[in-house]
Scaffold this motif. Sequence first.
Motif, short mmCIF file in Angstrom:
data_model
loop_
_atom_site.label_atom_id
_atom_site.label_comp_id
_atom_site.label_asym_id
_atom_site.label_seq_id
_atom_site.Cartn_x
_atom_site.Cartn_y
_atom_site.Cartn_z
N GLY A 248 57.33 18.08 26.03
CA GLY A 248 58.61 18.07 25.34
C GLY A 248 59.68 18.87 26.07
O GLY A 248 60.87 18.54 26.01
N GLU A 249 59.25 19.92 26.76
CA GLU A 249 60.19 20.78 27.50
C GLU A 249 60.39 20.35 28.95
O GLU A 249 61.35 20.78 29.60
CB GLU A 249 59.71 22.22 27.45
CG GLU A 249 59.66 22.81 26.04
CD GLU A 249 59.07 24.21 26.02
OE1 GLU A 249 58.70 24.71 27.10
OE2 GLU A 249 58.98 24.80 24.92
N HIS A 250 59.46 19.54 29.47
CA HIS A 250 59.48 19.22 30.91
C HIS A 250 59.39 17.72 31.19
O HIS A 250 58.98 17.33 32.28
CB HIS A 250 58.31 19.94 31.60
CG HIS A 250 58.37 21.42 31.50
ND1 HIS A 250 59.09 22.20 32.38
CD2 HIS A 250 57.80 22.28 30.61
CE1 HIS A 250 58.96 23.47 32.06
NE2 HIS A 250 58.18 23.54 30.98
N CYS A 251 59.81 16.89 30.23
CA CYS A 251 59.66 15.44 30.42
C CYS A 251 60.64 14.86 31.44
O CYS A 251 60.51 13.69 31.81
CB CYS A 251 59.82 14.71 29.08
SG CYS A 251 61.47 14.80 28.36
N ASN A 252 61.57 15.68 31.91
CA ASN A 252 62.56 15.16 32.85
C ASN A 252 62.59 15.94 34.16
O ASN A 252 63.54 15.85 34.93
CB ASN A 252 63.95 15.18 32.21
CG ASN A 252 64.95 14.32 32.95
OD1 ASN A 252 64.65 13.20 33.37
ND2 ASN A 252 66.15 14.84 33.14
N ASP A 253 61.54 16.71 34.46
CA ASP A 253 61.55 17.52 35.68
C ASP A 253 61.52 16.66 36.94
O ASP A 253 62.30 16.89 37.88
CB ASP A 253 60.34 18.47 35.69
CG ASP A 253 60.48 19.59 34.68
OD1 ASP A 253 61.50 19.63 33.96
OD2 ASP A 253 59.56 20.42 34.59
N ALA A 254 60.62 15.70 37.00
CA ALA A 254 60.49 14.84 38.19
C ALA A 254 60.74 13.37 37.87
O ALA A 254 60.73 12.54 38.77
CB ALA A 254 59.09 15.00 38.79
N THR A 255 60.96 13.07 36.61
CA THR A 255 61.17 11.68 36.19
C THR A 255 62.48 11.15 36.76
O THR A 255 63.47 11.86 36.87
CB THR A 255 61.18 11.61 34.65
OG1 THR A 255 59.84 11.79 34.19
CG2 THR A 255 61.72 10.31 34.14
N LYS A 256 62.47 9.86 37.12
CA LYS A 256 63.69 9.22 37.62
C LYS A 256 63.62 7.73 37.34
O LYS A 256 62.54 7.15 37.18
CB LYS A 256 63.83 9.45 39.13
CG LYS A 256 62.69 8.90 39.97
CD LYS A 256 62.89 9.23 41.44
CE LYS A 256 61.81 8.62 42.32
NZ LYS A 256 60.45 9.14 42.01
N ALA A 257 64.79 7.12 37.26
CA ALA A 257 64.85 5.67 37.11
C ALA A 257 64.39 5.02 38.41
O ALA A 257 64.67 5.52 39.51
CB ALA A 257 66.28 5.23 36.78
N TYR A 258 63.66 3.92 38.28
CA TYR A 258 63.28 3.18 39.48
C TYR A 258 64.53 2.64 40.18
O TYR A 258 65.55 2.35 39.53
CB TYR A 258 62.38 2.00 39.10
CG TYR A 258 60.97 2.41 38.73
CD1 TYR A 258 60.05 2.77 39.70
CD2 TYR A 258 60.57 2.42 37.40
CE1 TYR A 258 58.75 3.15 39.36
CE2 TYR A 258 59.27 2.80 37.04
CZ TYR A 258 58.37 3.15 38.03
OH TYR A 258 57.10 3.53 37.69
N ASP A 259 64.45 2.52 41.49
CA ASP A 259 65.57 2.00 42.27
C ASP A 259 66.00 0.64 41.73
O ASP A 259 65.18 -0.25 41.51
CB ASP A 259 65.17 1.84 43.74
CG ASP A 259 64.98 3.17 44.45
OD1 ASP A 259 65.43 4.20 43.90
OD2 ASP A 259 64.40 3.19 45.55
N GLY A 260 67.27 0.50 41.50
CA GLY A 260 67.83 -0.77 41.05
C GLY A 260 67.91 -0.93 39.55
O GLY A 260 68.58 -1.86 39.06
N ILE A 261 67.27 -0.05 38.78
CA ILE A 261 67.27 -0.20 37.33
C ILE A 261 68.65 0.06 36.71
O ILE A 261 69.11 -0.74 35.88
CB ILE A 261 66.19 0.68 36.68
CG1 ILE A 261 64.80 0.11 36.97
CG2 ILE A 261 66.41 0.82 35.18
CD1 ILE A 261 64.54 -1.25 36.35
#
Length: 223
Positions: free
Chosen positions: A80-93
Amino acid sequence: MKRINTIIFDLDGTLLDTLEDLKTAVNYALSACNMPVRTLEEIRQFVGNGVKKLMVRAVPEGEQNPAFERAFELFKEYYGEHCNDATKAYDGIPELLEVLKNAGYALAIVSNKIDSAVQDLNSRYFPQVDVAIGDRENLKRKPEPDSVFLALKELGRTKEEAVYIGDSEVDLQTAQNAGLACISVLWGFRDREFLSENGAKIFAENPIEIPDILSEMNERLYE
């Protein structure tokens, strides 16, 4: 006959590459409970049926392990605190969603991820998406079709107008249970061979192909 004008997307493995953050959260919980950690490839195979099932698969002996509930709570707190640390949209999304929105498609996300994380990630990454639904109390998770039907209700659309886009066997089952055609993407957590074995018929190798696939599907409706 109605044209396809609505797209229901899976989230993890379809729009967002979330695998590294999921692995980190799982291994944080496992380490805190003195359990062996898992590799990225193991996590890839474990995802798809919600975070509880992810932890059931990651924890030795699953729910039979006396420390399972503690590990699961630690995972949820950390993720809940770290769900966006390394997450990214796939290229082109992001570009794909912009093209679809400008073409008049209604867009929704349905995910087995915790609903609060779905709302957070959707607001951060996808302003084009009209409705986002995650794992909620009293809502059956995928592959049950309930979240798809709720998304359609909130969009004011019918299943005859919709197509489902996802990356896993769970998504194929969800689409089938909801009565929707499914486009299986090949940049996510499962490969073509596995998806074919689980009934996939329509594939997209990269996001830029999807508008043409949708156009072809609409053309076939009127042949």
